[in-house]
Design an enzyme around this catalytic site. Sequence first.
Site, PDB file in Angstrom:
ATOM      1  CG  HIS A   1      -1.685  -1.253   1.432  1.00 40.33           C
ATOM      2  ND1 HIS A   1      -2.855  -1.559   0.786  1.00 40.33           N
ATOM      3  CD2 HIS A   1      -1.381  -2.336   2.200  1.00 40.33           C
ATOM      4  CE1 HIS A   1      -3.276  -2.758   1.158  1.00 40.33           C
ATOM      5  NE2 HIS A   1      -2.389  -3.259   2.016  1.00 40.33           N
TER       6      HIS A   1
ATOM      7  CB  SER B   1      14.203  21.432 -14.025  1.00 39.86           C
ATOM      8  OG  SER B   1      13.342  22.557 -14.036  1.00 39.86           O
TER       9      SER B   1
END
Length: 503
Positions: free
Chosen positions: A179, A309
């Site tokens: 999970h 970036s």
Amino acid sequence: MPGASAVRPQDLGGFLQVSISEDVYDNPLIGRYASAEMSQRWGPLRKFRTWRRLWLALAEAESELGLLSDDGKSPRIRPEQLAELKQHLDDIDLQRATEHEKRLRHDVMAHIHALGDVAPGCRDVIHLGATSCYVTDNADLILMRESLHQVCGTLAAVIDALARFAEQFKDEPTLGFTHFQPAQLTTVGKRACLWLFDFVLDLQELERRRDELPFRGAKGTTGTQASFLALFNGDHDKVKQLDRLVAKKMGFDRVFPVTGQTYSRKIDTQILDALSGLGQSAHKWGADLRLLAHRQEIDEPFEAEQVGSSAMAYKRNPMRSERMCSLSRYLIGLPPMAANTAATQWFERTLDDSAGRRLYIPQAFLAADAVLRIALNLAGGLVVHRPVIAKSVRDYLPYMATENLMMAAVQAGGDRQAVHELVRRHSLAVTERIKEGTGSATELLERLKGEAAFKKVDFDAVLNPRRFVGRAPEQVAEFIAEHIQPIRKRYAGAMGMKAELKV
């Protein structure tokens, strides 16, 4: 494999030399992502050269089976006509063929005329008894089988590279997740085997589709072989032999038992489903790598001058994994189009399959090839940050070790229920301090060490992370021996393959 080109390591690094127009859309699968080999295989020259080889195979087979002229005595196809056909398998004038198609509005007829222009002595034997799908469908099957062979070879190389990674890190404890919450420990190598097994399943399915792929053969306009039966004056045996002989000449030992004008379009669906499965596995792996990059545990390759970036110069984005996920999603999305085509064919055929198949069949293979090139590049260059992984293990191990510590304290003479209560009380207190930002998981160990019930416990021995990974290292070794080694042996020529990305 008969009829399939070998996959060579150098093919994957090649760039397709194309002329890019500044004002016309360029398919990124060709211009940016796929290999030269796959791009050229699905290009027009390769397709039309395959058509000419199919026409030659048909004429040769008809001649070898003794097809006679109308007089019933002389051969219908003369040796000099076959020789002339052989001389013109590759000299295709695409401009001339385009001019014919503009006039005739039929691509196969346009290329029959273009071949007749350069081989005028063969005009009366080109395409003899055949329908358009003799060349279009059979050519697609040839190209799909070759493409499957290339995909299988590259996938085997990915499996090999990722298996080497698994072997290298089979003993490296790491925090497992269920999970996406911290769970019991596993190892870096064992987690890689989860990715590997998906790819092994994909390889098995792709191999099956490749090896079981039949040839359409010479079936006629509605699949009844009526035209060939007429050519051979009602001789059913020769018509059956013709079907098998043409297939053999083109490298196939299986033919479709029945077809309409086209082979069943379910075959396309099955192949695209198998390619989609590859996309599913690659996407799952890519998503896991992106999450691990966020945790700074594993990085993908990053080149010296690579920019993460345009604005944030410090960033090291997992762009390869992101691209692999993006292309995988595209690949996963293609099968419904093939399924709709298979579901909507009318009787023996309808032409509404043609335009769609020109798009999704080549692009499925180009996308699969592109995904595998990225996967191969990733698998051979992953960077594991052991200190970061070890810190994460240390941060969570105290909680995971509480059961082992309890058992050790009981074995040293402690009361089980009293020991349990100590662990419960201290765990809750430490957790509350962590949530307030004033504590850490290691505080739990210090608290327990201060309790008399734990004085005789060897905390260092109990807290060795390798005691919490179960059989993970052994599972890695067994999985590779039983499932990966046969693949390495089967694809020995593809081992060590490299893939340099275009961009």
